[in-house]
Scaffold this active site. Structure first.
Site, mmCIF file in Angstrom:
data_model
loop_
_atom_site.group_PDB
_atom_site.id
_atom_site.type_symbol
_atom_site.label_atom_id
_atom_site.label_comp_id
_atom_site.label_asym_id
_atom_site.label_seq_id
_atom_site.Cartn_x
_atom_site.Cartn_y
_atom_site.Cartn_z
ATOM 1 N N CYS A 1 7.094 2.778 -9.498
ATOM 2 C CA CYS A 1 8.024 3.284 -8.490
ATOM 3 C C CYS A 1 9.295 2.425 -8.445
ATOM 4 O O CYS A 1 10.102 2.490 -9.360
ATOM 5 C CB CYS A 1 7.333 3.389 -7.138
ATOM 6 S SG CYS A 1 8.193 4.494 -5.986
ATOM 7 N N HIS B 1 2.462 6.357 -8.186
ATOM 8 C CA HIS B 1 1.607 5.228 -7.798
ATOM 9 C C HIS B 1 0.194 5.407 -8.357
ATOM 10 O O HIS B 1 -0.623 6.132 -7.782
ATOM 11 C CB HIS B 1 1.548 5.108 -6.272
ATOM 12 C CG HIS B 1 2.810 4.619 -5.650
ATOM 13 N ND1 HIS B 1 3.087 3.281 -5.485
ATOM 14 C CD2 HIS B 1 3.890 5.286 -5.171
ATOM 15 C CE1 HIS B 1 4.277 3.142 -4.925
ATOM 16 N NE2 HIS B 1 4.785 4.344 -4.723
ATOM 17 N N GLU C 1 -2.150 3.294 -8.266
ATOM 18 C CA GLU C 1 -3.120 2.506 -7.504
ATOM 19 C C GLU C 1 -3.764 3.266 -6.360
ATOM 20 O O GLU C 1 -4.805 2.838 -5.845
ATOM 21 C CB GLU C 1 -2.456 1.226 -6.973
ATOM 22 C CG GLU C 1 -1.379 1.434 -5.916
ATOM 23 C CD GLU C 1 0.012 1.668 -6.469
ATOM 24 O OE1 GLU C 1 0.980 1.378 -5.749
ATOM 25 O OE2 GLU C 1 0.131 2.146 -7.613
#
Length: 511
Positions: free
Chosen positions: A82, A169, A171
């Site tokens: 990002c 993202h 994660e």
């Protein structure tokens, strides 16, 4: 200095901690450092790879965050996520500008070229976007690896230098193959071995404790929760005859907590326990205090005073051990561009001058890793999987002033909540459950009489490491039973509400 397989430079994303957590889940030791960490400190960690986190800033703004440019000259792989992706694009000459169409939520990406990142993964994936800027052109030397409907440069990379950039993202759990993407970066780009586990951690920490403490004694503060219990067990495995285990009854405990703790340490852990009654001093110092940060500071200071007084009774006690976790450190400090969320009584709540040296053997690991360590050390499942309980105790579950009448109300309500969760089989399905006594009275009717009594909030959440959490979707019938019993059985409470907030934006505890 402890080495790290992967260093995560924090640019202020709410998800930064999840990056480290996802890597550790796969046996790769990842550590978080502020974005402006010096290049020398990075080199000292000898990382095999670096990840640049997301963040709220824009690379073209005056207040943009930048890491040392030398990060890209270390001849190790770098992954930008990002904001980290946009920073990488900016560094290598691409243009970054406000996006005409902001992206927040799920999106679909299409893999365009083979890459280590997407090895053995589907060509089409659902990912989680959260950005308002866009990369307008491809940096020189990079190629497009994946596109999305709104981003022709959603993923780009330089396979030769092992530089990769993701607009999404990986994660967060909403990115369906995000965990695998991070694993591929660590395994194929960085050549990391999956050797990080609690067995090796226990051996390493035990040796570090022996070396640091020497022949001195350690005062180990315990609360009965999993964190302090694991610390005590770890210390006992390393320097059993040098450990003085102390439990302080601060008057802020749950119903029956003192008796449970004393029984657990004596009969389950086989550790001698010194129990100190300090209820009067804690409650007197908290009288009239309403601010949550002030409560935490008072509790932290008073704990240290009590422990130091006890230490004087024991020859050669030079250290104080605590169950501080990585999440405590993160939430209590300014990491990179992240903001302090709240001080923890065993981190930010400590007095600046303390006569005991602090030892925190769990400060590098997350909550679920602590549980795994507890099992590794031979603790019972009942101890290891007990719901977390904050160090400041019920003081931060009472909005406003803490006093004995309020504590008694809260204890009674909390007992009912836990009883209902256990009898219905929901206790082990949840991460944490507790009641909060609100600083609010409401009108009610009981029988033919008007009441004007306290409202209590029930908070039950699901989580894996405490960094993020969602409220538990308890059955309506169970919620009804909890509410009915609390109102009927606890005199002074006439209203029960259920907290349906997730973390973020809310924290798990109210204060």
């Amino acid at each position: 200095m402890k080495k790290a397989d992967i260093l995560v430079l924090d640019f202020g994303s709410q998800y930064t901690q999840l990056i480290a957590r996802r890597l550790r889940e796969q046996g790769v030791y990842a550590e978080i450092l502020p974005f402006n960490v010096s290049l020398d400190e990075i080199k000292a960690k000898e990382p095999k790879g670096i990840i640049l986190s997301g963040g709220p800033a824009s690379v073209y703004a005056n207040d943009a965050y930048f890491c040392d440019k030398g990060v890209f000259d270390l001849n190790i792989p770098v992954l930008g996520i990002c904001y980290g992706m946009q920073l990488m694009a900016h560094h290598f000459g691409a243009n970054v500008a406000p996006a005409g169409h902001k992206e927040y939520g799920k999106a679909t990406i299409d893999i365009q070229n083979d890459s280590d990142l997407f090895k053995n993964l589907p060509k089409k994936q659902t990912v989680w976007m959260s950005h308002s800027d866009k990369v307008e052109n491809l940096p020189q030397g990079f190629e497009v690896l994946a596109t999305s409907e709104n981003s022709p440069f959603c993923v780009f990379g330089d396979e030769k230098r092992k530089f990769f950039a993701l607009q999404f993202h990986p994660e967060v759990q909403h990115s369906e193959f995000g965990k695998s993407i991070l694993k591929n970066f660590a395994k194929y780009a960085c050549n990391c071995d999956s050797v990080w586990n609690m067995g090796s951690f226990a051996k390493t920490q035990a040796q570090k404790i022996k070396e640091e403490v020497g022949n001195d004694k350690v005062l180990c503060a315990v609360s009965g929760g999993v964190d302090s219990s694991v610390v005590a067990a770890l210390l006992a495995s390393a320097i059993k005859d040098q450990v003085v285990v102390v439990f302080v009854d601060n008057g802020l405990l749950r119903s029956g907590e003192k008796e449970q703790v004393e029984y657990m340490f004596k009969h389950t852990l086989g550790i001698d326990l010194i129990s100190i009654d300090a209820r009067e001093i804690f409650l007197s110092r908290l009288a009239g205090v309403r601010d949550p940060e002030q409560k935490r500071k008072i509790i932290g200071n008073t704990f240290i005073e009590v422990f130091e007084e006890e230490a004087k009774k024991h020859k050669d006690v030079k250290y104080l051990a605590q169950g501080t976790l990585y999440t405590d450190i993160i939430e209590s400090s300014v990491v990179g561009a992240s903001k302090t969320i709240k001080s923890h009584h065993n981190v930010g709540g400590l007095p600046e001058k303390m006569n005991l040296k602090l030892i925190e053997p769990l400060k590098e690991i997350f909550k679920d890793e602590v549980r795994a360590l507890g099992m590794e050390l031979g603790l019972s499942k009942d101890v290891v999987y007990r719901h977390p309980f904050p160090g400041p105790g019920l003081a931060i579950r009472i909005m406003g002033e803490v006093n004995e009448p309020s504590l008694e109300l809260l204890r009674k309500a909390d007992v009912i909540l836990i009883e209902e969760l256990k009898s219905s089989g929901w206790y082990d399905k949840t991460w944490q459950a507790f009641c909060v006594l609100l600083n609010v009275q409401s009108v009610g009717v009981m029988g033919d009489n008007r009441t004007y009594d306290n409202a209590v909030c029930v908070r039950v959440v699901n989580a894996s490491d405490g960094m993020t959490a969602t409220f538990s979707h308890l059955p309506y019938e169970l919620l009804e039973n909890i509410s009915r019993r609390i109102i009927n059985e606890v005199n002074g409470i006439n209203r029960v509400v259920y907290d349906i907030s997730s973390k973020p934006p809310a924290t798990i505890e109210w204060e």
